[in-house]
Write a protein that holds these residues in place. Structure first.
Motif, PDB file in Angstrom:
ATOM      1  N   ASP A 271       0.826  -1.195   0.000  1.00 33.15           N
ATOM      2  CA  ASP A 271       0.000   0.000   0.000  1.00 33.15           C
ATOM      3  C   ASP A 271       0.864   1.250   0.000  1.00 33.15           C
ATOM      4  O   ASP A 271       0.465   2.284  -0.493  1.00 33.15           O
ATOM      5  CB  ASP A 271      -0.917   0.011   1.229  1.00 33.15           C
ATOM      6  N   GLN A 272       2.069   1.148   0.570  1.00 35.03           N
ATOM      7  CA  GLN A 272       2.901   2.335   0.684  1.00 35.03           C
ATOM      8  C   GLN A 272       4.370   1.942   0.633  1.00 35.03           C
ATOM      9  O   GLN A 272       4.801   1.025   1.333  1.00 35.03           O
ATOM     10  CB  GLN A 272       2.607   3.072   1.987  1.00 35.03           C
ATOM     11  N   ILE A 273       5.114   2.615  -0.198  1.00 33.46           N
ATOM     12  CA  ILE A 273       6.554   2.405  -0.299  1.00 33.46           C
ATOM     13  C   ILE A 273       7.239   3.705   0.087  1.00 33.46           C
ATOM     14  O   ILE A 273       6.868   4.771  -0.390  1.00 33.46           O
ATOM     15  CB  ILE A 273       6.965   2.012  -1.730  1.00 33.46           C
ATOM     16  N   GLU A 274       8.233   3.606   0.962  1.00 33.10           N
ATOM     17  CA  GLU A 274       8.971   4.797   1.377  1.00 33.10           C
ATOM     18  C   GLU A 274      10.452   4.493   1.347  1.00 33.10           C
ATOM     19  O   GLU A 274      10.886   3.399   1.738  1.00 33.10           O
ATOM     20  CB  GLU A 274       8.547   5.223   2.781  1.00 33.10           C
ATOM     21  N   ILE A 275      11.243   5.432   0.872  1.00 37.68           N
ATOM     22  CA  ILE A 275      12.696   5.306   0.871  1.00 37.68           C
ATOM     23  C   ILE A 275      13.262   6.492   1.633  1.00 37.68           C
ATOM     24  O   ILE A 275      13.109   7.635   1.208  1.00 37.68           O
ATOM     25  CB  ILE A 275      13.257   5.267  -0.564  1.00 37.68           C
ATOM     26  N   ARG A 276      13.882   6.215   2.767  1.00 39.06           N
ATOM     27  CA  ARG A 276      14.436   7.266   3.612  1.00 39.06           C
ATOM     28  C   ARG A 276      15.955   7.288   3.467  1.00 39.06           C
ATOM     29  O   ARG A 276      16.626   6.306   3.782  1.00 39.06           O
ATOM     30  CB  ARG A 276      14.076   7.028   5.085  1.00 39.06           C
ATOM     31  N   VAL A 277      16.468   8.407   3.005  1.00 38.51           N
ATOM     32  CA  VAL A 277      17.911   8.575   2.822  1.00 38.51           C
ATOM     33  C   VAL A 277      18.494   9.227   4.064  1.00 38.51           C
ATOM     34  O   VAL A 277      17.953  10.223   4.562  1.00 38.51           O
ATOM     35  CB  VAL A 277      18.215   9.418   1.571  1.00 38.51           C
ATOM     36  N   ASP A 278      19.585   8.665   4.601  1.00 38.60           N
ATOM     37  CA  ASP A 278      20.193   9.218   5.814  1.00 38.60           C
ATOM     38  C   ASP A 278      21.356  10.146   5.460  1.00 38.60           C
ATOM     39  O   ASP A 278      21.675  10.363   4.278  1.00 38.60           O
ATOM     40  CB  ASP A 278      20.628   8.107   6.770  1.00 38.60           C
ATOM     41  N   GLU A 279      22.008  10.664   6.504  1.00 36.72           N
ATOM     42  CA  GLU A 279      23.061  11.651   6.290  1.00 36.72           C
ATOM     43  C   GLU A 279      24.304  11.053   5.628  1.00 36.72           C
ATOM     44  O   GLU A 279      25.129  11.774   5.068  1.00 36.72           O
ATOM     45  CB  GLU A 279      23.454  12.303   7.628  1.00 36.72           C
ATOM     46  N   ARG A 280      24.439   9.735   5.652  1.00 38.17           N
ATOM     47  CA  ARG A 280      25.580   9.075   5.025  1.00 38.17           C
ATOM     48  C   ARG A 280      25.322   8.744   3.557  1.00 38.17           C
ATOM     49  O   ARG A 280      26.220   8.268   2.869  1.00 38.17           O
ATOM     50  CB  ARG A 280      25.928   7.792   5.778  1.00 38.17           C
TER      51      ARG A 280
END
Length: 266
Positions: A4-13
């Motif tokens: 239902d939901q796809i999320e890609i979280r990019v971190d500081e690295r």
């Protein structure tokens, strides 16, 4: 089922965590495919690294960010890999935002694991990695006797790696192991010490093969892992499964994961 939901979280690295329906699925660092953040992914890699050097044919059930497929490509260039991932929307987004490296031989098929594995040829893989969750649980059709027979048929003399999850007591894992051992009798278990000692719910990687496993090398690699990691060998698993009833053709899903805020050590 499609997410239902796809999320890609990019971190500081610059690394990215892939979430599906709010559940973390993968961590991907395009610059460093050997950076394996999740504990169980490190344990799956330890198992794969037991195989002889060089190219290996790997079938992955569950794809998400394709972290382990990227690792195999990086450490064993040219390895042919099949990924059975039914969520075509997730795969499309991963390809777009976290592209695969040049020269890869990773083929993603939009099919569920149980259906996909049944269509593969005998002796067509040196390793099968089962890392598929639905709503935080391992689906029952991936741990029943039908699936386990297919794993053994496709593997021949190869290695099965199952990413499982269980509560203290490991009752579900015991039934899965008893089912697997009917087709692949040589088994071992790798996980963090806390999970193996029953201090908390968590992931465990079950290794299985028709051939004896190199427990000495497995323990050596586990001892040098970045996180405190332990191994339970054939004797310990034989004791664990002695009274466990194997699953029928379709097994039970793994236990519902607890609210992370309620996890507690004993």
């Amino acid at each position: 089922m499609p997410s239902d939901q796809i999320e890609i979280r990019v971190d500081e690295r610059g690394g990215a965590t892939v979430l599906r329906d709010g559940h973390p699925q993968s961590y991907v660092d395009l610059e460093d495919p050997e950076l394996l953040v999740f504990e169980y992914v490190q344990h799956l890699a330890i198992g794969l690294d037991l195989l002889p050097p060089g190219r290996i044919g790997v079938t992955h059930i569950g794809g998400a960010g394709l972290t382990l497929a990227r690792y195999v490509h990086h450490t064993r260039p040219g390895s042919p890999q099949i990924v059975l991932e039914p969520d075509a929307a997730l795969t499309e987004r991963i390809r777009r935002e976290l592209p695969l490296p040049r020269g890869h031989r990773i083929r993603v098929r939009a099919i569920d694991g149980a259906g996909g594995i049944s269509g593969l040829k005998d002796d067509s893989a040196e390793a099968i990695v089962v890392d598929a969750y639905d709503g935080g649980q391992v689906p029952g059709d991936l741990v029943g006797s039908r699936a386990c027979a297919d794993y053994a048929r496709v593997l021949g003399s190869g290695l099965l790696l199952l990413n499982l999850a269980d509560e203290p007591g490991l009752h579900h894992l015991a039934r899965v192991a008893a089912t697997v051992r009917q087709s692949l009798p040589h088994t071992a278990l790798i996980s963090t010490h806390e999970v193996l000692k029953g201090k908390r719910y968590g992931n465990l990687v079950l290794l299985a093969s028709r051939q004896p496993l190199d427990e000495r090398e497995l323990r050596r690699r586990a001892a040098s892992a970045a996180i405190p990691t332990g191994v339970r060998g054939a004797d310990a698993l034989a004791a664990l499964t002695r009274t466990a009833r194997p699953f029928d053709e379709i097994g039970d899903p793994s236990p519902v994961p607890p609210d992370p805020g309620r996890w507690r050590l004993r």
